[in-house]
Design a protein around this motif. Structure first.
Motif, short mmCIF file in Angstrom:
data_model
loop_
_atom_site.label_atom_id
_atom_site.label_comp_id
_atom_site.label_asym_id
_atom_site.label_seq_id
_atom_site.Cartn_x
_atom_site.Cartn_y
_atom_site.Cartn_z
N ILE A 1 -36.62 0.25 -22.89
CA ILE A 1 -36.50 -0.40 -21.57
C ILE A 1 -35.38 -1.43 -21.58
O ILE A 1 -34.60 -1.54 -20.63
N LEU A 2 -35.29 -2.19 -22.66
CA LEU A 2 -34.23 -3.20 -22.77
C LEU A 2 -32.85 -2.56 -22.78
O LEU A 2 -31.91 -3.06 -22.15
N ASN A 3 -32.72 -1.44 -23.49
CA ASN A 3 -31.43 -0.73 -23.51
C ASN A 3 -31.04 -0.24 -22.11
O ASN A 3 -29.87 -0.31 -21.72
N LEU A 4 -32.02 0.25 -21.37
CA LEU A 4 -31.75 0.72 -20.01
C LEU A 4 -31.36 -0.45 -19.11
O LEU A 4 -30.44 -0.34 -18.29
N VAL B 1 -19.92 -2.31 -16.22
CA VAL B 1 -20.52 -3.59 -15.86
C VAL B 1 -21.05 -4.24 -17.13
O VAL B 1 -21.59 -3.57 -18.01
N SER B 2 -20.91 -5.55 -17.25
CA SER B 2 -21.36 -6.26 -18.46
C SER B 2 -22.87 -6.19 -18.59
O SER B 2 -23.60 -6.12 -17.58
N ALA B 3 -23.34 -6.24 -19.83
CA ALA B 3 -24.77 -6.17 -20.09
C ALA B 3 -25.50 -7.36 -19.49
O ALA B 3 -26.64 -7.23 -19.02
N PHE C 1 -29.55 -8.37 -12.95
CA PHE C 1 -29.96 -7.49 -11.84
C PHE C 1 -31.34 -6.93 -12.10
O PHE C 1 -32.20 -6.89 -11.19
N ALA C 2 -31.58 -6.46 -13.32
CA ALA C 2 -32.87 -5.87 -13.66
C ALA C 2 -34.01 -6.88 -13.53
O ALA C 2 -35.09 -6.55 -13.04
N VAL C 3 -33.77 -8.12 -13.96
CA VAL C 3 -34.80 -9.16 -13.87
C VAL C 3 -35.16 -9.43 -12.42
O VAL C 3 -36.35 -9.46 -12.03
#
Length: 428
Positions: free
Chosen positions: A144-147, A155-157, A163-165
């Protein structure tokens, strides 16, 4: 609870299509989320054919379950417990993984056909099942973290993670307010709204190649097989024991809700079909299916308990499988969106484990808490094991020792049935 249609009732065409569309809205995200994760692991650039084969398998297994298996309104899709096994066995190669799925599926079929699956109920006590449900979510955390940090090299990690948070918080807030079918289909709405939001912030995602066909079946439906190592096979057999418990629980939960007759026969037939479906999954090189426990919520929301409502959904999934272009657009969903939806699904699984623990009084004592807590901690630690540490382990035992789920399950079974076996006063 009363339903507008019973298990064997056949709704009219219009109602059947409406109910089928609702089941489709629940099914597609479940198939797509797990399928996308495994498809991205393919090294031959075959993500679209992989998802085509997976959608085709799910459509076929839905129809077989409705007409020949448990004959209940139960949605199915890729088993997350097998995703854990696949991720931990990548070093062995997909031919060995495929063969392990075939053997595991036949093993599951044999357990159901001989009646031995009943003994799993003794082995998988409520405490063990709580660990199974929660451990799957915890050991998928690295994936999940990798995704969530996958910006596709553009786009930077950090930006994708932020965005995910924010997206995850919005999703959980929406889940707290929505009810009924809106809540049941929240994963679909998350994909439909999250993808354009990601595109608006970071730019368009790569569409399918221009020469992608509108209608075509995958060229090769048979996958390569190789004799798996003992460690890989053992790890998958442990995963299949957990899968069998999941399948049993899902069938029994729907059967209990609907007060279905002949549940013993339904369970055996349902697990047999699941086992054969997993063997077929190995032959075609895709992740194996399992019946999902979220079906009672969908039934309660729609008021329709007819198994035939799943037929239009299965047909639609099969039609999707026949369109590489449609699958291509589905597979272009950004990684962070998939990661957030997978987070939501896994959080729901953790909630189910906590509810079961409370209802069964599995952790009323300190020792009961240790039986649950120790495997969860060990399994999570192993899931985050640095690659160089895993690479230093002997090849034969690496699939077992470096698999957080296997380590957790073996630990909880040992604690539950050996270490604390002589303390009946501490058992629920």
């Amino acid at each position: 609870m009363e339903f507008s249609y019973g298990i064997d009732d056949r709704p009219g065409l219009a109602s059947l299509l409406i109910f089928g569309l609702q089941w489709l809205a629940v099914s597609v995200p479940l198939v797509l989320i797990i399928g996308r994760v495994v498809a991205d692991l393919q090294t031959d650039g075959s993500a679209i054919p992989y998802l085509q084969r997976l959608f085709l398998l799910v459509a076929l297994m839905l129809l077989l379950q409705v007409y020949l298996g448990h004959r209940l309104p139960l949605v199915l899709g890729p088993a997350t417990v097998l995703l854990v096994g696949i991720l931990a066995s990548l070093d062995a190669g997909f031919p060995a993984i495929n063969a392990s799925l075939v053997i595991g599926g036949l093993f599951l079929t044999g357990l159901a056909a001989t009646g031995l699956i009943g003994y799993l109920k003794r082995l998988f006590t409520p405490r063990v099942i709580v660990v199974v449900l929660m451990l799957i979510a915890f050991t998928l955390a690295p994936t999940i973290l990798n995704l969530a940090t996958d910006g596709g090299g553009i786009v930077s990690a950090t930006r994708t993670f932020l965005f995910a948070v924010v997206f995850a918080l919005a999703l959980f807030i929406a889940g707290g307010f929505l009810q009924g079918i809106w809540k049941s289909t929240l994963a679909l709405w998350a994909i439909l709204l999250g993808t354009p939001a990601y595109i608006a912030l970071f730019g368009a995602v790569a569409p399918p190649p221009a020469d992608t066909a509108l209608v075509a079946l995958p060229g090769n439906l048979l996958a390569p097989l190789a004799v798996p190592d003992v460690g890989v096979l053992a790890a998958f057999l442990i995963c299949y024991l957990a899968l069998a418990t999941n399948d049993l629980g899902s069938i029994q939960s729907v059967g209990g809700l609907l007060k279905a007759d002949g549940m013993g026969e339904r369970v055996n037939r349902g697990v047999i079909v699941t086992g054969l479906g997993n063997a077929l999954a190995g032959l075609t090189g895709v992740i194996g299916p399992v019946n999902f426990s979220l079906s009672p919520g969908v039934i309660a929301a729609t008021g329709c308990a007819s198994r035939f409502a799943l037929v239009p959904a299965a047909v639609a999934i099969g039609l999707m499988a026949a369109s590489p272009l449609a699958i291509g657009y589905l597979s272009s969903i950004p990684g962070p969106v998939i990661g957030v939806v997978l987070t939501y699904v896994m959080a729901a699984q953790i909630a189910a484990g906590l509810m079961l623990g409370q209802e069964s009084k599995a952790v009323e004592t300190f020792d009961g808490g240790l039986i649950v807590g120790i495997p969860l901690l060990l399994g999570t630690l192993v899931a985050f094991l640095p690659p160089e540490v895993a690479a230093g382990l002997p090849a034969v035992i690496r699939p077992l020792i470096a698999n957080g789920f296997v380590v957790g399950i073996v630990t909880v079974l040992g604690l539950e049935h050996i270490v604390y076996r002589r303390r009946p006063q501490d058992r629920s």
